[in-house]
Design a protein around this motif. Structure first.
Motif, PDB file in Angstrom:
ATOM      1  N   ASN A  96       1.383  -7.593  -5.816  1.00  0.00           N
ATOM      2  CA  ASN A  96       0.701  -7.522  -4.541  1.00  0.00           C
ATOM      3  C   ASN A  96       1.704  -7.118  -3.469  1.00  0.00           C
ATOM      4  O   ASN A  96       2.921  -7.198  -3.684  1.00  0.00           O
ATOM      5  CB  ASN A  96       0.039  -8.853  -4.167  1.00  0.00           C
ATOM      6  CG  ASN A  96       1.043  -9.953  -3.845  1.00  0.00           C
ATOM      7  OD1 ASN A  96       1.605 -10.018  -2.758  1.00  0.00           O
ATOM      8  ND2 ASN A  96       1.282 -10.824  -4.822  1.00  0.00           N
ATOM      9  N   ILE A  97       1.195  -6.667  -2.358  1.00  0.00           N
ATOM     10  CA  ILE A  97       2.053  -6.368  -1.213  1.00  0.00           C
ATOM     11  C   ILE A  97       1.454  -7.067   0.002  1.00  0.00           C
ATOM     12  O   ILE A  97       0.232  -7.148   0.153  1.00  0.00           O
ATOM     13  CB  ILE A  97       2.216  -4.859  -0.985  1.00  0.00           C
ATOM     14  CG1 ILE A  97       3.387  -4.602  -0.033  1.00  0.00           C
ATOM     15  CG2 ILE A  97       0.936  -4.219  -0.472  1.00  0.00           C
ATOM     16  CD1 ILE A  97       3.980  -3.224  -0.138  1.00  0.00           C
ATOM     17  N   GLN A  98       2.330  -7.595   0.819  1.00  0.00           N
ATOM     18  CA  GLN A  98       1.893  -8.320   1.998  1.00  0.00           C
ATOM     19  C   GLN A  98       2.506  -7.662   3.232  1.00  0.00           C
ATOM     20  O   GLN A  98       3.568  -7.053   3.161  1.00  0.00           O
ATOM     21  CB  GLN A  98       2.328  -9.785   1.903  1.00  0.00           C
ATOM     22  CG  GLN A  98       1.736 -10.491   0.685  1.00  0.00           C
ATOM     23  CD  GLN A  98       2.287 -11.879   0.475  1.00  0.00           C
ATOM     24  OE1 GLN A  98       2.675 -12.560   1.423  1.00  0.00           O
ATOM     25  NE2 GLN A  98       2.312 -12.328  -0.772  1.00  0.00           N
ATOM     26  N   TRP A  99       1.809  -7.826   4.344  1.00  0.00           N
ATOM     27  CA  TRP A  99       2.308  -7.304   5.610  1.00  0.00           C
ATOM     28  C   TRP A  99       2.427  -8.439   6.614  1.00  0.00           C
ATOM     29  O   TRP A  99       1.541  -9.308   6.692  1.00  0.00           O
ATOM     30  CB  TRP A  99       1.376  -6.220   6.154  1.00  0.00           C
ATOM     31  CG  TRP A  99       1.479  -4.925   5.407  1.00  0.00           C
ATOM     32  CD1 TRP A  99       0.780  -4.541   4.318  1.00  0.00           C
ATOM     33  CD2 TRP A  99       2.367  -3.838   5.719  1.00  0.00           C
ATOM     34  NE1 TRP A  99       1.174  -3.281   3.913  1.00  0.00           N
ATOM     35  CE2 TRP A  99       2.145  -2.827   4.752  1.00  0.00           C
ATOM     36  CE3 TRP A  99       3.329  -3.616   6.716  1.00  0.00           C
ATOM     37  CZ2 TRP A  99       2.843  -1.612   4.769  1.00  0.00           C
ATOM     38  CZ3 TRP A  99       4.017  -2.410   6.721  1.00  0.00           C
ATOM     39  CH2 TRP A  99       3.775  -1.426   5.751  1.00  0.00           C
ATOM     40  N   TYR A 100       3.528  -8.411   7.347  1.00  0.00           N
ATOM     41  CA  TYR A 100       3.804  -9.419   8.353  1.00  0.00           C
ATOM     42  C   TYR A 100       4.166  -8.737   9.665  1.00  0.00           C
ATOM     43  O   TYR A 100       4.706  -7.631   9.677  1.00  0.00           O
ATOM     44  CB  TYR A 100       4.973 -10.318   7.922  1.00  0.00           C
ATOM     45  CG  TYR A 100       4.686 -11.194   6.723  1.00  0.00           C
ATOM     46  CD1 TYR A 100       4.737 -10.683   5.428  1.00  0.00           C
ATOM     47  CD2 TYR A 100       4.347 -12.531   6.894  1.00  0.00           C
ATOM     48  CE1 TYR A 100       4.466 -11.492   4.340  1.00  0.00           C
ATOM     49  CE2 TYR A 100       4.078 -13.349   5.814  1.00  0.00           C
ATOM     50  CZ  TYR A 100       4.132 -12.822   4.535  1.00  0.00           C
ATOM     51  OH  TYR A 100       3.863 -13.621   3.446  1.00  0.00           O
ATOM     52  N   LYS A 101       3.900  -9.445  10.758  1.00  0.00           N
ATOM     53  CA  LYS A 101       4.285  -8.948  12.079  1.00  0.00           C
ATOM     54  C   LYS A 101       5.182  -9.986  12.737  1.00  0.00           C
ATOM     55  O   LYS A 101       4.865 -11.182  12.720  1.00  0.00           O
ATOM     56  CB  LYS A 101       3.057  -8.703  12.959  1.00  0.00           C
ATOM     57  CG  LYS A 101       3.400  -8.255  14.372  1.00  0.00           C
ATOM     58  CD  LYS A 101       2.147  -8.089  15.225  1.00  0.00           C
ATOM     59  CE  LYS A 101       2.518  -7.667  16.648  1.00  0.00           C
ATOM     60  NZ  LYS A 101       1.300  -7.526  17.501  1.00  0.00           N
ATOM     61  N   GLN A 102       6.277  -9.519  13.296  1.00  0.00           N
ATOM     62  CA  GLN A 102       7.195 -10.411  14.003  1.00  0.00           C
ATOM     63  C   GLN A 102       7.344  -9.918  15.437  1.00  0.00           C
ATOM     64  O   GLN A 102       7.848  -8.825  15.680  1.00  0.00           O
ATOM     65  CB  GLN A 102       8.557 -10.448  13.305  1.00  0.00           C
ATOM     66  CG  GLN A 102       9.535 -11.452  13.903  1.00  0.00           C
ATOM     67  CD  GLN A 102      10.824 -11.561  13.102  1.00  0.00           C
ATOM     68  OE1 GLN A 102      11.179 -10.665  12.342  1.00  0.00           O
ATOM     69  NE2 GLN A 102      11.542 -12.663  13.246  1.00  0.00           N
ATOM     70  N   ARG A 103       6.877 -10.737  16.357  1.00  0.00           N
ATOM     71  CA  ARG A 103       7.036 -10.376  17.767  1.00  0.00           C
ATOM     72  C   ARG A 103       8.473 -10.641  18.189  1.00  0.00           C
ATOM     73  O   ARG A 103       9.162 -11.469  17.576  1.00  0.00           O
ATOM     74  CB  ARG A 103       6.089 -11.196  18.630  1.00  0.00           C
ATOM     75  CG  ARG A 103       4.613 -10.861  18.422  1.00  0.00           C
ATOM     76  CD  ARG A 103       3.738 -11.726  19.320  1.00  0.00           C
ATOM     77  NE  ARG A 103       2.327 -11.502  19.073  1.00  0.00           N
ATOM     78  CZ  ARG A 103       1.611 -10.543  19.635  1.00  0.00           C
ATOM     79  NH1 ARG A 103       2.184  -9.712  20.494  1.00  0.00           N
ATOM     80  NH2 ARG A 103       0.331 -10.414  19.355  1.00  0.00           N
ATOM     81  N   PRO A 104       8.946  -9.974  19.224  1.00  0.00           N
ATOM     82  CA  PRO A 104      10.313 -10.210  19.702  1.00  0.00           C
ATOM     83  C   PRO A 104      10.556 -11.686  19.965  1.00  0.00           C
ATOM     84  O   PRO A 104       9.783 -12.336  20.676  1.00  0.00           O
ATOM     85  CB  PRO A 104      10.376  -9.388  20.997  1.00  0.00           C
ATOM     86  CG  PRO A 104       9.366  -8.299  20.803  1.00  0.00           C
ATOM     87  CD  PRO A 104       8.257  -8.916  20.006  1.00  0.00           C
ATOM     88  N   GLY A 105      11.606 -12.235  19.363  1.00  0.00           N
ATOM     89  CA  GLY A 105      11.927 -13.640  19.552  1.00  0.00           C
ATOM     90  C   GLY A 105      11.094 -14.596  18.719  1.00  0.00           C
ATOM     91  O   GLY A 105      11.279 -15.807  18.792  1.00  0.00           O
ATOM     92  N   GLY A 106      10.189 -14.059  17.938  1.00  0.00           N
ATOM     93  CA  GLY A 106       9.303 -14.926  17.158  1.00  0.00           C
ATOM     94  C   GLY A 106       9.599 -14.903  15.679  1.00  0.00           C
ATOM     95  O   GLY A 106      10.626 -14.390  15.242  1.00  0.00           O
ATOM     96  N   HIS A 107       8.684 -15.458  14.906  1.00  0.00           N
ATOM     97  CA  HIS A 107       8.854 -15.486  13.463  1.00  0.00           C
ATOM     98  C   HIS A 107       7.770 -14.638  12.817  1.00  0.00           C
ATOM     99  O   HIS A 107       6.765 -14.319  13.453  1.00  0.00           O
ATOM    100  CB  HIS A 107       8.768 -16.926  12.948  1.00  0.00           C
ATOM    101  CG  HIS A 107       7.468 -17.605  13.261  1.00  0.00           C
ATOM    102  ND1 HIS A 107       7.189 -18.180  14.473  1.00  0.00           N
ATOM    103  CD2 HIS A 107       6.352 -17.777  12.510  1.00  0.00           C
ATOM    104  CE1 HIS A 107       5.985 -18.692  14.452  1.00  0.00           C
ATOM    105  NE2 HIS A 107       5.448 -18.461  13.281  1.00  0.00           N
TER     106      HIS A 107
END
Lengths: 110, 116
Positions: free
Chosen positions: A31-42
């Motif tokens: 499987n492949i997963q996608w994540y988003k990291q905002r500036p300064g976040g996780h």
């Protein structure tokens, strides 16, 4: 070992333009997963793709998983300033661990 | 649901001291937790996989005696950076997997470690 390549490393767009980031694995993925990291976040989980050729949509975001289950893409239509952040793909092979791509940092000019 | 907390959020310590970072799953039980390290503007590097009740599995190149991991309960994993040095300064992030056939990971807010 398994490697996940992601391009581009940076993308700067005008608000309203589209954006795409691409991910390629050196091995076939379960499987492949996608994540988003905002500036300064996780990193925050966005979606998981499991099936060959799978396409999933979340509002303006479209995720694709290649037929060979080795590549994937994330496309954002008509970017907004709230889309700013770094988008990571993460591939899972035969083990439970995720291998992250280097991420694509998206900046949006209002 | 699926909230993961990390404590402390930031820590500054002197070279040679040890620092313990806690990772907790607040509203679910996590048999597996992961510890990552992220350098500025870079990707997440998996350091180790932490399994409740057993020894952690470390990635190649990660010193197990330097980065001690303990997963004593289904909701808590700890990472102790022993004898920290300036090169250990980094952003350490934990994640927990829901299990039960679900593969996505939920990340803690991270701990910024600065070693002087």
């Amino acid at each position: 070992g398994q490697q996940v390549m992601q391009i581009p490393q940076y993308q700067h767009v005008q608000e309203g333009e589209d954006f795409t980031t691409y991910c390629n694995s050196s091995t076939t993925l379960s499987n492949i997963q996608w994540y988003k990291q905002r500036p300064g976040g996780h990193p925050v989980f966005l979606i998981q793709l499991v099936k060959s050729g799978e396409v999933k949509k979340q509002k303006r975001l479209t995720f694709q998983f290649g037929e060979a289950k080795k590549n994937s893409s994330l496309h954002i239509t008509a970017t907004q300033t709230t889309d700013v952040g770094t988008y990571f793909c993460a591939g899972q092979g035969g083990s439970e661990k995720l291998v992250f791509g280097k991420g694509t940092k998206l900046t949006v000019n209002p | 649901g699926a909230v993961v907390s990390q404590h402390p959020s930031w820590v500054i310590c002197k070279s040679g001291t040890s620092v313990k970072i806690e990772c907790r799953s607040l509203d679910f039980q996590a048999t597996t937790m992961f510890w990552y390290r992220q350098f500025p503007k870079q990707s997440l590097m998996l350091m180790a996989t932490s399994n409740e009740g057993s020894k952690a599995t470390y990635e190649q190149g990660v010193e197990k005696d330097k980065f001690l991991i303990n997963h004593a309960s289904l909701t808590l994993s700890t990472l102790t950076v022993t004898s920290a040095h300036p090169e250990d300064s980094s952003f350490y992030i934990c994640s927990a997997r829901l299990g039960g056939g679900r593969n996505e990971q939920f990340f803690g807010p991270g701990t910024r470690l600065t070693v002087l």
